[in-house]
Motif scaffolding. Structure first.
Motif, PDB file in Angstrom:
ATOM      1  N   HIS A   5       0.843  -1.187   0.000  1.00 27.13           N
ATOM      2  CA  HIS A   5       0.000   0.000   0.000  1.00 27.13           C
ATOM      3  C   HIS A   5       0.880   1.239   0.000  1.00 27.13           C
ATOM      4  CE1 HIS A   5       0.421  -1.385   4.207  1.00 27.13           C
ATOM      5  NE2 HIS A   5       0.559  -0.106   4.502  1.00 27.13           N
ATOM      6  N   ALA A   6       0.331   2.307  -0.556  1.00 31.13           N
ATOM      7  CA  ALA A   6       1.088   3.549  -0.692  1.00 31.13           C
ATOM      8  C   ALA A   6       0.140   4.731  -0.679  1.00 31.13           C
ATOM      9  CB  ALA A   6       1.898   3.543  -1.988  1.00 31.13           C
ATOM     10  N   VAL A   7       0.652   5.877  -0.242  1.00 26.29           N
ATOM     11  CA  VAL A   7      -0.093   7.130  -0.301  1.00 26.29           C
ATOM     12  C   VAL A   7       0.130   7.752  -1.677  1.00 26.29           C
ATOM     13  CG1 VAL A   7      -0.278   9.475   0.625  1.00 26.29           C
ATOM     14  CG2 VAL A   7       0.028   7.524   2.185  1.00 26.29           C
ATOM     15  N   VAL A   8      -0.945   8.102  -2.350  1.00 28.84           N
ATOM     16  CA  VAL A   8      -0.855   8.700  -3.684  1.00 28.84           C
ATOM     17  C   VAL A   8      -1.825   9.882  -3.764  1.00 28.84           C
ATOM     18  CG1 VAL A   8      -0.232   6.503  -4.749  1.00 28.84           C
ATOM     19  CG2 VAL A   8      -2.633   7.196  -4.656  1.00 28.84           C
ATOM     20  N   PHE A   9      -1.683  10.665  -4.851  1.00 26.82           N
ATOM     21  CA  PHE A   9      -2.657  11.727  -5.120  1.00 26.82           C
ATOM     22  C   PHE A   9      -2.934  11.766  -6.608  1.00 26.82           C
ATOM     23  CE2 PHE A   9       1.506  13.578  -5.339  1.00 26.82           C
ATOM     24  CZ  PHE A   9       1.471  14.659  -6.219  1.00 26.82           C
ATOM     25  N   ALA A  10      -4.225  11.918  -6.951  1.00 27.67           N
ATOM     26  CA  ALA A  10      -4.660  11.885  -8.347  1.00 27.67           C
ATOM     27  C   ALA A  10      -4.644  13.260  -8.995  1.00 27.67           C
ATOM     28  CB  ALA A  10      -6.064  11.289  -8.448  1.00 27.67           C
ATOM     29  N   VAL A  11      -4.714  14.309  -8.183  1.00 25.26           N
ATOM     30  CA  VAL A  11      -4.643  15.693  -8.670  1.00 25.26           C
ATOM     31  C   VAL A  11      -3.887  16.510  -7.636  1.00 25.26           C
ATOM     32  CG1 VAL A  11      -6.769  15.619 -10.033  1.00 25.26           C
ATOM     33  CG2 VAL A  11      -6.869  16.269  -7.615  1.00 25.26           C
ATOM     34  N   PRO A  12      -3.167  17.560  -8.044  1.00 22.29           N
ATOM     35  CA  PRO A  12      -2.518  18.432  -7.060  1.00 22.29           C
ATOM     36  C   PRO A  12      -3.573  19.172  -6.246  1.00 22.29           C
ATOM     37  CG  PRO A  12      -1.636  18.787  -9.277  1.00 22.29           C
ATOM     38  CD  PRO A  12      -2.878  17.991  -9.430  1.00 22.29           C
ATOM     39  N   GLY A  13      -3.203  19.532  -5.028  1.00 20.37           N
ATOM     40  CA  GLY A  13      -4.151  20.274  -4.224  1.00 20.37           C
ATOM     41  C   GLY A  13      -3.781  20.326  -2.764  1.00 20.37           C
ATOM     42  N   LYS A  14      -4.782  20.498  -1.923  1.00 23.24           N
ATOM     43  CA  LYS A  14      -4.593  20.576  -0.483  1.00 23.24           C
ATOM     44  C   LYS A  14      -4.288  19.186   0.083  1.00 23.24           C
ATOM     45  CE  LYS A  14      -7.565  24.645  -0.012  1.00 23.24           C
ATOM     46  NZ  LYS A  14      -8.778  25.229   0.631  1.00 23.24           N
ATOM     47  N   PRO A  15      -3.925  19.106   1.360  1.00 19.45           N
ATOM     48  CA  PRO A  15      -3.550  17.796   1.930  1.00 19.45           C
ATOM     49  C   PRO A  15      -4.588  16.704   1.756  1.00 19.45           C
ATOM     50  CG  PRO A  15      -2.860  19.548   3.407  1.00 19.45           C
ATOM     51  CD  PRO A  15      -3.647  20.202   2.322  1.00 19.45           C
ATOM     52  N   ASP A  16      -5.881  17.070   1.684  1.00 19.27           N
ATOM     53  CA  ASP A  16      -6.895  16.027   1.600  1.00 19.27           C
ATOM     54  C   ASP A  16      -6.946  15.310   0.248  1.00 19.27           C
ATOM     55  OD1 ASP A  16      -8.054  18.025   0.082  1.00 19.27           O
ATOM     56  OD2 ASP A  16      -9.730  18.390   1.447  1.00 19.27           O
ATOM     57  N   VAL A  17      -6.087  15.705  -0.701  1.00 15.78           N
ATOM     58  CA  VAL A  17      -6.010  14.931  -1.951  1.00 15.78           C
ATOM     59  C   VAL A  17      -5.238  13.636  -1.750  1.00 15.78           C
ATOM     60  CG1 VAL A  17      -6.158  17.005  -3.372  1.00 15.78           C
ATOM     61  CG2 VAL A  17      -3.902  16.069  -2.822  1.00 15.78           C
ATOM     62  N   LEU A  18      -4.550  13.501  -0.636  1.00  8.49           N
ATOM     63  CA  LEU A  18      -3.767  12.297  -0.379  1.00  8.49           C
ATOM     64  C   LEU A  18      -4.670  11.156   0.049  1.00  8.49           C
ATOM     65  CD1 LEU A  18      -0.751  13.823   1.603  1.00  8.49           C
ATOM     66  CD2 LEU A  18      -0.909  13.354  -0.852  1.00  8.49           C
ATOM     67  N   GLU A  19      -4.419   9.976  -0.503  1.00  8.26           N
ATOM     68  CA  GLU A  19      -5.188   8.794  -0.137  1.00  8.26           C
ATOM     69  C   GLU A  19      -4.292   7.563  -0.122  1.00  8.26           C
ATOM     70  OE1 GLU A  19      -7.915   7.234  -3.187  1.00  8.26           O
ATOM     71  OE2 GLU A  19      -7.321   8.939  -4.440  1.00  8.26           O
ATOM     72  N   LEU A  20      -4.669   6.594   0.722  1.00 12.96           N
ATOM     73  CA  LEU A  20      -3.925   5.349   0.851  1.00 12.96           C
ATOM     74  C   LEU A  20      -4.556   4.309  -0.068  1.00 12.96           C
ATOM     75  CD1 LEU A  20      -1.571   4.101   2.517  1.00 12.96           C
ATOM     76  CD2 LEU A  20      -3.310   3.266   4.116  1.00 12.96           C
ATOM     77  N   ARG A  21      -3.750   3.764  -0.976  1.00 17.55           N
ATOM     78  CA  ARG A  21      -4.250   2.761  -1.920  1.00 17.55           C
ATOM     79  C   ARG A  21      -3.436   1.474  -1.821  1.00 17.55           C
ATOM     80  NH1 ARG A  21      -5.392   5.664  -7.809  1.00 17.55           N
ATOM     81  NH2 ARG A  21      -6.790   7.337  -7.070  1.00 17.55           N
ATOM     82  N   GLU A  22      -4.094   0.374  -2.145  1.00 18.87           N
ATOM     83  CA  GLU A  22      -3.404  -0.925  -2.219  1.00 18.87           C
ATOM     84  C   GLU A  22      -3.009  -1.189  -3.663  1.00 18.87           C
ATOM     85  OE1 GLU A  22      -4.954  -5.365  -1.677  1.00 18.87           O
ATOM     86  OE2 GLU A  22      -4.780  -4.335   0.266  1.00 18.87           O
ATOM     87  N   TYR A  23      -1.879  -1.864  -3.841  1.00 17.65           N
ATOM     88  CA  TYR A  23      -1.428  -2.199  -5.190  1.00 17.65           C
ATOM     89  C   TYR A  23      -0.579  -3.469  -5.138  1.00 17.65           C
ATOM     90  CZ  TYR A  23       3.193  -0.360  -3.942  1.00 17.65           C
ATOM     91  OH  TYR A  23       4.408  -0.145  -3.350  1.00 17.65           O
ATOM     92  N   GLU A  24      -0.301  -4.036  -6.298  1.00 17.54           N
ATOM     93  CA  GLU A  24       0.545  -5.231  -6.388  1.00 17.54           C
ATOM     94  C   GLU A  24       1.988  -4.795  -6.590  1.00 17.54           C
ATOM     95  OE1 GLU A  24      -0.882  -7.924  -9.341  1.00 17.54           O
ATOM     96  OE2 GLU A  24      -2.464  -8.704  -8.016  1.00 17.54           O
ATOM     97  N   LEU A  25       2.842  -5.207  -5.694  1.00 15.89           N
ATOM     98  CA  LEU A  25       4.248  -4.821  -5.738  1.00 15.89           C
ATOM     99  C   LEU A  25       4.971  -5.638  -6.803  1.00 15.89           C
ATOM    100  CD1 LEU A  25       6.473  -3.147  -4.182  1.00 15.89           C
ATOM    101  CD2 LEU A  25       6.885  -5.227  -2.864  1.00 15.89           C
ATOM    102  N   ARG A  26       5.668  -4.949  -7.679  1.00 15.56           N
ATOM    103  CA  ARG A  26       6.425  -5.665  -8.715  1.00 15.56           C
ATOM    104  C   ARG A  26       7.683  -6.290  -8.127  1.00 15.56           C
ATOM    105  NH1 ARG A  26      11.010  -3.190 -10.708  1.00 15.56           N
ATOM    106  NH2 ARG A  26      11.295  -0.964 -10.240  1.00 15.56           N
ATOM    107  N   ALA A  27       8.207  -7.290  -8.801  1.00  8.91           N
ATOM    108  CA  ALA A  27       9.439  -7.938  -8.360  1.00  8.91           C
ATOM    109  C   ALA A  27      10.635  -7.034  -8.629  1.00  8.91           C
ATOM    110  CB  ALA A  27       9.619  -9.267  -9.081  1.00  8.91           C
ATOM    111  N   ALA A  28      11.668  -7.175  -7.827  1.00 11.08           N
ATOM    112  CA  ALA A  28      12.906  -6.419  -8.041  1.00 11.08           C
ATOM    113  C   ALA A  28      13.573  -6.872  -9.329  1.00 11.08           C
ATOM    114  CB  ALA A  28      13.843  -6.615  -6.858  1.00 11.08           C
ATOM    115  N   GLY A  29      13.992  -5.915 -10.155  1.00 13.08           N
ATOM    116  CA  GLY A  29      14.657  -6.223 -11.397  1.00 13.08           C
ATOM    117  C   GLY A  29      16.164  -6.282 -11.236  1.00 13.08           C
ATOM    118  N   PRO A  30      16.897  -6.393 -12.328  1.00 15.78           N
ATOM    119  CA  PRO A  30      18.366  -6.436 -12.249  1.00 15.78           C
ATOM    120  C   PRO A  30      18.924  -5.203 -11.543  1.00 15.78           C
ATOM    121  CG  PRO A  30      17.627  -7.064 -14.445  1.00 15.78           C
ATOM    122  CD  PRO A  30      16.420  -6.568 -13.714  1.00 15.78           C
ATOM    123  N   GLY A  31      19.775  -5.439 -10.559  1.00 10.66           N
ATOM    124  CA  GLY A  31      20.397  -4.341  -9.830  1.00 10.66           C
ATOM    125  C   GLY A  31      19.491  -3.665  -8.820  1.00 10.66           C
TER     126      GLY A  31
END
Length: 328
Positions: A5-31
């Motif tokens: 999960h990560a905090v993201v924002f879909a549009v610039p703005g005041k602090p309330d544009v921030l939201e916590l979303r769940e996502y699928e973490l990608r695997a680590a690549g080379p290096g």
């Protein structure tokens, strides 16, 4: 796939544009390595990105956070020097540290000593690296030099002023409240003054025998730039490294000659740790200063990751002393 999960924002703005979303973490690549984040630092640059004042052109929704600390949980192919379980800190705006996990180049990770907790590292590293490049590499500073530091009780200021005092530099800290001025004095400032008081410039001149400071470090910007310039001696340096009150615009450069052949620079951390060797050397210096007591462990305010919007409000209203972190 690991769910993160990560905090993201879909549009610039005041602090309330921030939201916590769940996502699928990608695997680590080379290096690359994957870090389970235990603490993330909150910095003014995050507020500027969220509000749209700092535009990087990246697609929405955007992540936030430039510094974090935690444990390595995965190493991609071709990674040398790290194994799962290692404790690291990182400075990387592309991955976003307001999150449960981050995938980043192993070369940009900073190995942490056993006696530096993740919360301390997240509260310290970005600000410590900033203090290091500003006071060691941006301008020449010598023992007994006079320095004026705006927001002396803030995240960078509280680290840098004590570090400078330990080097014999005489620091005049500027802060907006009595409590913050006491903190600046406790950190090692020679004097602490009210940044908004009408007699501040006169006090600075008096303390410096009428000559003015060798260097002024100003992270506030538009609201303080005139005081900063007036506080300098001939051929002094203004280091304008932030714009908390807004950008400085419409300035006539000829005034620098009229005011005493002054020097002004507008540096950015990314240009001082852009090379891997620069990051490694700077981080080692910060950690060594911490171990020797030249840098004090910062005062920390902790908030859960889900309260990122509240963290931005607190920082925006300048209610913090020391460092603010988010804990997943």
């Amino acid at each position: 796939m690991t769910h993160a999960h990560a905090v993201v924002f879909a549009v610039p703005g005041k602090p309330d544009v921030l939201e916590l979303r769940e996502y699928e973490l990608r695997a680590a690549g080379p290096g690359e390595i994957t870090v389970a984040i235990e603490a993330a630092g909150v910095n003014f640059i995050d507020l500027h990105r969220r509000s749209g004042a700092l535009e990087d052109g990246s697609p929405f929704p955007r992540s936030l956070g430039v510094e974090g600390a935690g444990r390595v949980v995965e190493c991609g192919p071709q990674v040398r020097g790290f194994i799962p379980g290692d404790r690291v800190a990182f400075i990387d705006s592309s991955t976003g540290s307001y999150a449960s996990h981050a995938v980043l180049p192993a070369m940009r990770a900073i190995r942490l000593p056993d006696d530096v907790p993740s919360e301390i590292a997240a509260a310290l590293m970005f600000k410590g690296l900033t203090a290091e490049y500003l006071t060691y590499r941006c301008v020449p500073l010598e023992p007994d030099d006079w320095v004026v530091w705006h927001a002396a009780a803030g995240g960078v200021g509280s680290i840098a002023t004590g570090w400078l005092a330990a080097r014999g530099v005489r620091v005049i800290g500027l802060a907006s409240t009595e409590a913050k001025r006491r903190q600046a004095l406790d950190a090692g400032c020679f004097a602490a003054l009210d940044s908004d008081a009408p007699g501040t410039l006169s006090f600075i001149r008096e303390l410096t025998d009428g000559k003015g400071a060798h260097t002024v470090f100003d992270s506030v910007g538009r609201a303080t730039v005139e005081l900063s310039l007036a506080s300098l001696r001939q051929r002094g340096h203004l280091v304008l490294f932030g714009n908390a009150s807004g950008d400085v615009t419409g300035f006539n450069l000829s005034r620098l000659g009229q005011m005493g052949s002054l020097h002004v620079t507008r540096p950015s951390l990314k240009h001082y740790i852009g090379q891997n060797a620069e990051l490694t050397t700077s981080a080692a210096q910060v950690l060594m200063a911490l171990s020797k007591g030249l840098i004090r462990r910062p005062q920390i305010t902790r908030l859960p990751l889900a309260m990122a919007a509240e963290a931005h409000r607190i920082m925006q209203e300048r209610q913090t002393q020391g460092s603010l972190i988010l804990v997943p």
